[in-house]
Scaffold this active site. Structure first.
Site, mmCIF file in Angstrom:
data_model
loop_
_atom_site.group_PDB
_atom_site.id
_atom_site.type_symbol
_atom_site.label_atom_id
_atom_site.label_comp_id
_atom_site.label_asym_id
_atom_site.label_seq_id
_atom_site.Cartn_x
_atom_site.Cartn_y
_atom_site.Cartn_z
ATOM 1 N N ASP A 306 0.828 -1.196 0.000
ATOM 2 C CA ASP A 306 0.000 0.000 0.000
ATOM 3 C C ASP A 306 0.872 1.259 0.000
ATOM 4 O O ASP A 306 1.917 1.303 0.641
ATOM 5 C CB ASP A 306 -0.905 -0.014 1.233
ATOM 6 C CG ASP A 306 -1.925 1.104 1.222
ATOM 7 O OD1 ASP A 306 -2.652 1.225 0.225
ATOM 8 O OD2 ASP A 306 -1.994 1.853 2.209
ATOM 9 N N GLU A 353 1.025 -0.470 -5.078
ATOM 10 C CA GLU A 353 -0.111 0.454 -5.142
ATOM 11 C C GLU A 353 0.481 1.831 -5.413
ATOM 12 O O GLU A 353 0.883 2.544 -4.501
ATOM 13 C CB GLU A 353 -0.893 0.410 -3.829
ATOM 14 C CG GLU A 353 -2.186 1.209 -3.851
ATOM 15 C CD GLU A 353 -1.975 2.671 -3.497
ATOM 16 O OE1 GLU A 353 -2.010 3.518 -4.421
ATOM 17 O OE2 GLU A 353 -1.768 2.970 -2.318
ATOM 18 N N ASP A 406 -11.303 1.641 -1.509
ATOM 19 C CA ASP A 406 -11.446 3.064 -1.201
ATOM 20 C C ASP A 406 -12.413 3.783 -2.129
ATOM 21 O O ASP A 406 -12.687 4.976 -1.928
ATOM 22 C CB ASP A 406 -10.078 3.758 -1.290
ATOM 23 C CG ASP A 406 -9.202 3.500 -0.076
ATOM 24 O OD1 ASP A 406 -9.761 3.228 1.000
ATOM 25 O OD2 ASP A 406 -7.974 3.578 -0.204
#
Length: 507
Positions: A306, A353, A406
């Protein structure tokens, strides 16, 4: 350019994005039990080869898996309590209060009140039994010995946190605020017993995760985990390793992590995590990072990193700031970290990401690592043909998503999008927009990107009420769930079609 460090994504496939908390169960929250194994059955019948979920670590403030009490521990809520009934550690009567919890969302407040006493009774009965093994989970003492490098500190941290009424560690008495092995090995008797319980919960979690992984491997399905770049300030990691973070002499962060204003928030996102002392990590040859990745990859097949942006440069915000606007970019470890990871874990399968603010330095780092980046179709429309997220611009070494955890659901996104975005979407795909979610799913399958991942909500054609997380909001997230009948409907109505388009587009 030199040969990339990692080069693992070499075949086309598709999968689903679904966090474990969303799975169906009878105990108020999804777990590693029946619902998870049902999901594997669905994926196999739909011709899908991957299942991605959010971090599996214990959650802290706001119930976010990206704010965890430990980067190594598993979330006890994921333990399948019903699987423990044959062992005698839990009875059907014990589970009755949990059966009354909602099935369509997670009520974290009531779950907390009802779940932990049941798990506590299981530990008490285990101690009374004088056994060293539950079912076929292996030796508890051997587990504790094998995982001692992180488990002892984590268990002591959680036990002390409970002892000090849930206060963050930096508000504990100075005798325990400053970590030492002496503190950990000389806990009061009642605190030591609590620490033993937290170790036992980890034993159960990792035994059940291993069984899920075994089932997935037998079904030729890869489990994709997720590692947040930062850890929570109130975590065993920061408490036990303060030298690895940029803290003041009184052990408080002077600067915290976040991102500048972006698609999700006009004020940016103020995450509040302490920043790493990358020089200290470099001097240790990234020992902590290697251990973190090794632990995760022992139990999963692939890991999404992430906020990959932060490895090149992170957004540093003064700790007293109210928003993330007042920050600056501070250099990260760059390629040095990934060289260390590649040397220690040469077969690691990682996803970067790389969303958010881009730069030439970030693109260079991604190319040097060889890691696949991400393309999110919901970000593709409303601009010109150069938009990197439009399917004709996708690269083979990448992962395409219709949306992520998200984002709004794809159906909700289209229904609330500006008219020019909707128009671009319809003209680009040559569709009416009536079934926008499935238009995006098919676009993912057609994409040149080798791996396509679809949120479970999109497969179920669900709208905005089924959104899992809204960045920039601290409460009301991570509670969406679906029920068994919805999974059965998906199996009955869509599995065959998904298998057909997977074959059609070489996935």
């Amino acid at each position: 350019m030199k040969k990339p460090l990692f080069n693992w994504l070499d075949a086309r496939s598709a999968g689903v994005l679904c966090h474990f908390t969303s799975l169906p169960s009878n105990v108020g929250i999804g777990n590693l039990g029946f619902g998870a194994h049902q999901m594997l059955h669905l994926l196999a019948s739909a011709g899908m080869k991957s299942w991605q979920f959010c971090p599996l670590n214990p959650t802290g403030f706001g119930d976010s898996p990206y704010q965890s009490f430990s980067a190594f521990a598993g979330n006890p809520y994921a333990i399948d309590l019903e699987a423990l009934i044959p062992s005698g550690l839990i009875s059907t009567e014990d589970l009755a209060p949990l059966h009354d919890l909602p099935h369509d969302h997670v009520d974290y407040g009531n779950l907390f009140e009802r779940f932990w006493p049941v798990l506590g009774r299981a530990f008490h009965r285990f101690c009374e039994s004088k056994h060293d093994e539950v079912l076929d989970y292996g030796s508890f003492s051997a587990f504790c010995e094998a995982e001692n490098a992180w488990l002892e500190d984590y268990a002591a941290f959680m036990a002390l946190k409970k002892h000090f009424n849930g206060a963050p560690w930096y508000e504990w008495p100075i005798s325990h605020r400053k970590y030492s092995k002496k503190v950990v090995s000389n806990l009061p008797k009642d605190v030591s017993q609590t620490a033993q319980a937290y170790s036992f919960f980890q034993y159960l979690f990792y035994a059940q995760l291993a069984k899920l992984h075994e089932h997935a491997s037998a079904s030729k399905i890869s489990l994709i985990g997720d590692i947040p770049i930062f850890v929570s300030g109130d975590s065993a990691d920061v408490w036990a390793n303060p030298e690895l973070f940029l803290l003041t002499p009184d052990l408080r962060p002077e600067y915290v992590a976040g991102v500048p204003p972006d698609y999700f928030s006009d004020d940016g996102q103020l995450w509040g995590n302490p920043l790493y002392d990358w020089d200290a990590h470099s001097k240790s040859k990234y020992k902590w990072w290697i251990a973190r990745l090794e632990m995760t990859l022992r139990h999963l097949d692939v890991v999404r990193l992430d906020h990959f942006r932060g490895f090149e440069a992170g957004w540093s915000v003064p700790a007293k700031s109210k928003t993330a606007r007042d920050g600056e970019w501070v250099k990260g470890p760059g390629i040095e970290l990934f060289k260390a990871l590649c040397k220690a874990l040469p077969q690691a399968k990682l996803i970067a990401e790389d969303l958010g603010v881009s730069s030439s330095a970030l693109r260079t780092l991604l190319a040097e690592t060889g890691l696949p980046g991400m393309a999110v179709l919901q970000f593709a429309f409303g601009d010109g043909p150069e938009n990197a997220f439009l399917p004709h611009n996708h690269t083979a070494n990448s992962v395409v998503y219709s949306g992520t955890h998200d984002n709004d659901t794809s159906l909700g996104w289209y229904q609330t999008a500006d008219a020019d975005i909707q128009d671009h979407f319809r003209r680009y795909f040559g569709v009416s927009g009536e079934h926008a979610g499935w238009d995006l799913i098919r676009a993912c399958f057609r994409s040149p990107a080798r791996l396509a991942l679809i949120p479970i909500q999109d497969l179920m054609s669900l709208g905005s009420p089924s959104r899992l997380n809204t960045p920039g909001t601290a409460q009301g997230n991570w509670n969406w769930r679906f029920q068994t009948w919805q999974l059965e409907n998906l199996q009955r109505e869509s599995a065959q079609y998904l298998r057909e388009i997977a074959e059609l587009y070489g996935r």
